[in-house]
Structure formats: structure tokens, C-alpha cells
Design a protein around this motif. Sequence first.
Motif, PDB file in Angstrom:
ATOM      1  N   TYR A 143       9.310 -43.597  -1.504  1.00 24.26           N
ATOM      2  CA  TYR A 143       8.348 -42.503  -1.630  1.00 24.26           C
ATOM      3  C   TYR A 143       7.493 -42.395  -0.369  1.00 24.26           C
ATOM      4  CZ  TYR A 143       4.595 -39.488  -3.085  1.00 24.26           C
ATOM      5  OH  TYR A 143       3.695 -38.449  -3.127  1.00 24.26           O
ATOM      6  N   GLU A 144       6.941 -43.516   0.074  1.00 23.19           N
ATOM      7  CA  GLU A 144       6.038 -43.492   1.225  1.00 23.19           C
ATOM      8  C   GLU A 144       6.764 -42.999   2.478  1.00 23.19           C
ATOM      9  OE1 GLU A 144       2.678 -46.505   2.138  1.00 23.19           O
ATOM     10  OE2 GLU A 144       4.436 -47.175   3.291  1.00 23.19           O
ATOM     11  N   GLU A 145       7.966 -43.479   2.713  1.00 24.84           N
ATOM     12  CA  GLU A 145       8.720 -43.066   3.898  1.00 24.84           C
ATOM     13  C   GLU A 145       9.040 -41.574   3.857  1.00 24.84           C
ATOM     14  OE1 GLU A 145      12.010 -45.805   3.969  1.00 24.84           O
ATOM     15  OE2 GLU A 145      10.667 -47.518   4.303  1.00 24.84           O
ATOM     16  N   ALA A 164       9.585 -47.410  12.891  1.00 26.93           N
ATOM     17  CA  ALA A 164       8.842 -48.673  12.969  1.00 26.93           C
ATOM     18  C   ALA A 164       8.266 -49.038  11.601  1.00 26.93           C
ATOM     19  CB  ALA A 164       7.727 -48.569  14.007  1.00 26.93           C
ATOM     20  N   HIS A 165       7.824 -48.038  10.866  1.00 23.74           N
ATOM     21  CA  HIS A 165       7.282 -48.273   9.526  1.00 23.74           C
ATOM     22  C   HIS A 165       8.386 -48.772   8.587  1.00 23.74           C
ATOM     23  CE1 HIS A 165       3.571 -47.567   7.206  1.00 23.74           C
ATOM     24  NE2 HIS A 165       4.395 -47.516   6.171  1.00 23.74           N
ATOM     25  N   GLN A 166       9.540 -48.145   8.674  1.00 25.26           N
ATOM     26  CA  GLN A 166      10.686 -48.589   7.876  1.00 25.26           C
ATOM     27  C   GLN A 166      11.069 -50.022   8.237  1.00 25.26           C
ATOM     28  OE1 GLN A 166      13.265 -45.322   8.989  1.00 25.26           O
ATOM     29  NE2 GLN A 166      13.174 -44.466   6.910  1.00 25.26           N
ATOM     30  N   ALA A 167      10.997 -50.365   9.498  1.00 28.51           N
ATOM     31  CA  ALA A 167      11.322 -51.731   9.925  1.00 28.51           C
ATOM     32  C   ALA A 167      10.341 -52.728   9.302  1.00 28.51           C
ATOM     33  CB  ALA A 167      11.298 -51.836  11.451  1.00 28.51           C
ATOM     34  N   HIS A 169      -0.482 -54.748   6.303  1.00 26.52           N
ATOM     35  CA  HIS A 169       0.340 -53.536   6.267  1.00 26.52           C
ATOM     36  C   HIS A 169      -0.433 -52.328   5.726  1.00 26.52           C
ATOM     37  CE1 HIS A 169       3.989 -51.139   6.223  1.00 26.52           C
ATOM     38  NE2 HIS A 169       3.655 -50.758   5.006  1.00 26.52           N
ATOM     39  N   ILE A 170      -1.007 -52.452   4.546  1.00 29.45           N
ATOM     40  CA  ILE A 170      -1.676 -51.291   3.946  1.00 29.45           C
ATOM     41  C   ILE A 170      -2.957 -50.931   4.694  1.00 29.45           C
ATOM     42  CG2 ILE A 170      -2.853 -50.436   1.875  1.00 29.45           C
ATOM     43  CD1 ILE A 170      -0.700 -51.933   0.227  1.00 29.45           C
ATOM     44  N   CYS A 171      -3.785 -51.932   4.965  1.00 30.77           N
ATOM     45  CA  CYS A 171      -5.068 -51.654   5.628  1.00 30.77           C
ATOM     46  C   CYS A 171      -4.923 -51.493   7.138  1.00 30.77           C
ATOM     47  CB  CYS A 171      -6.078 -52.760   5.322  1.00 30.77           C
ATOM     48  SG  CYS A 171      -6.548 -52.809   3.589  1.00 30.77           S
ATOM     49  N   GLY A 172      -3.750 -51.802   7.678  1.00 31.81           N
ATOM     50  CA  GLY A 172      -3.517 -51.658   9.109  1.00 31.81           C
ATOM     51  C   GLY A 172      -2.486 -50.594   9.398  1.00 31.81           C
ATOM     52  N   THR A 173      -1.223 -50.942   9.218  1.00 29.11           N
ATOM     53  CA  THR A 173      -0.114 -50.055   9.565  1.00 29.11           C
ATOM     54  C   THR A 173      -0.175 -48.729   8.813  1.00 29.11           C
ATOM     55  OG1 THR A 173       1.235 -52.007   9.996  1.00 29.11           O
ATOM     56  CG2 THR A 173       2.398 -49.915   9.747  1.00 29.11           C
ATOM     57  N   ASP A 174      -0.424 -48.781   7.510  1.00 33.51           N
ATOM     58  CA  ASP A 174      -0.447 -47.537   6.728  1.00 33.51           C
ATOM     59  C   ASP A 174      -1.569 -46.598   7.169  1.00 33.51           C
ATOM     60  OD1 ASP A 174       1.751 -48.364   5.293  1.00 33.51           O
ATOM     61  OD2 ASP A 174       0.694 -48.614   3.393  1.00 33.51           O
ATOM     62  N   LYS A 175      -2.649 -47.144   7.642  1.00 31.69           N
ATOM     63  CA  LYS A 175      -3.779 -46.295   8.064  1.00 31.69           C
ATOM     64  C   LYS A 175      -3.397 -45.399   9.244  1.00 31.69           C
ATOM     65  CE  LYS A 175      -7.079 -47.813   5.329  1.00 31.69           C
ATOM     66  NZ  LYS A 175      -7.928 -46.998   4.516  1.00 31.69           N
ATOM     67  N   GLU A 176      -2.368 -45.797   9.993  1.00 30.60           N
ATOM     68  CA  GLU A 176      -1.956 -45.007  11.154  1.00 30.60           C
ATOM     69  C   GLU A 176      -1.405 -43.634  10.766  1.00 30.60           C
ATOM     70  OE1 GLU A 176       0.714 -47.457  13.444  1.00 30.60           O
ATOM     71  OE2 GLU A 176      -0.773 -49.072  13.579  1.00 30.60           O
ATOM     72  N   TYR A 177      -0.860 -43.516   9.566  1.00 33.96           N
ATOM     73  CA  TYR A 177      -0.297 -42.216   9.175  1.00 33.96           C
ATOM     74  C   TYR A 177      -1.298 -41.317   8.453  1.00 33.96           C
ATOM     75  CZ  TYR A 177       0.827 -44.321   4.525  1.00 33.96           C
ATOM     76  OH  TYR A 177       0.797 -44.932   3.299  1.00 33.96           O
ATOM     77  N   VAL A 178      -2.490 -41.797   8.170  1.00 29.74           N
ATOM     78  CA  VAL A 178      -3.482 -41.024   7.418  1.00 29.74           C
ATOM     79  C   VAL A 178      -3.772 -39.677   8.063  1.00 29.74           C
ATOM     80  CG1 VAL A 178      -5.888 -40.957   6.630  1.00 29.74           C
ATOM     81  CG2 VAL A 178      -4.485 -43.016   6.251  1.00 29.74           C
ATOM     82  N   PRO A 179      -3.980 -39.585   9.391  1.00 23.26           N
ATOM     83  CA  PRO A 179      -4.247 -38.259   9.967  1.00 23.26           C
ATOM     84  C   PRO A 179      -3.123 -37.260   9.735  1.00 23.26           C
ATOM     85  CG  PRO A 179      -4.782 -39.995  11.545  1.00 23.26           C
ATOM     86  CD  PRO A 179      -4.086 -40.650  10.391  1.00 23.26           C
TER      87      PRO A 179
END
Length: 136
Positions: free
Chosen positions: A61-63, A78-81, A120-130
Motif C-alpha cells: 500500500y505505502e509503495e 530506495a524505499h522499497q529496498a 524507518h517511520i520517523c526518518g525515511t517515511d517522513k521524506e515522502y510527506v511533502p
Amino acid sequence: MNRFEWKPEYSVDDAEIDRQHAELIAIINELAGQLHGEGPSDGARSVFDHLAHYVTTHFAYEEERITRAGYPDDKVAAHQAEHNAILRQLQEFERVFASGDAAALQAMMPFLYGDWLIHHICGTDKEYVPYLTAAR
């Protein structure tokens, strides 16, 4: 037992992804309960079953969601990796547990909380928020 709770800083500003991330916290709490001797004796197996279902549905779902939001292809890859690395680590915990080593459950807790939730959630996932915000 201390329970983990959803915090606003975990939010990625998407109601469905946030709901799914809150489910991860429920799984962490489920595991913590098992480590403290709470719940049914086959509860550890149910934690792995719950995680297996969760990663399959959540990662897909997220991807798909971030791709639709216009997140750049290289960042999606990179997110999928990262997702694949999380999945491989979970499979390794399950393999060790299935071999009879219950210590895998104890080792899984810092992974779920630290590596997955915090990193992951508080770091990597935050990159897609914008991108999610702009797509609305």
C-alpha cells in the motif's frame, strides 16, 4: 508492562498510512505482552503471523501510495529496498524462532521499535510527506 502509544510525531500526514503504522505499534505491544508472559502460549506464533500479513499489505500500500503521489522513482526504489531489508530481517527472526530459539522474540523488540518505528517511520517515511501533501 509498558505499552507503546501512537504519538503525533509518528504521523506522515496520511490517514490510512498512519492507521497502518498504528497497527505496527499494536504488534509491538503484542510482542511485548508475549515477552512478559501475557497472552496465549501460542501467542508468539500469532505475532509472526500478524507481522507477515502486516508487511505484505502495508509495504504494498505505502509503495503504491507514494508512487501515485509523485515520489521520484529513485526514492521509491530506495524505499522499497529498505522495506525488503526489513522483510529479510523479520524472516530471519522467524527462522531463528522456528529453530527453537525463543531469544529471537527478545531480539525482535529493539528492531521493531528502534529500526522500524523510529528509524524507518520517523526518518525515511517522513521524506515522502511533502509529496503526499502536494498530491492532495
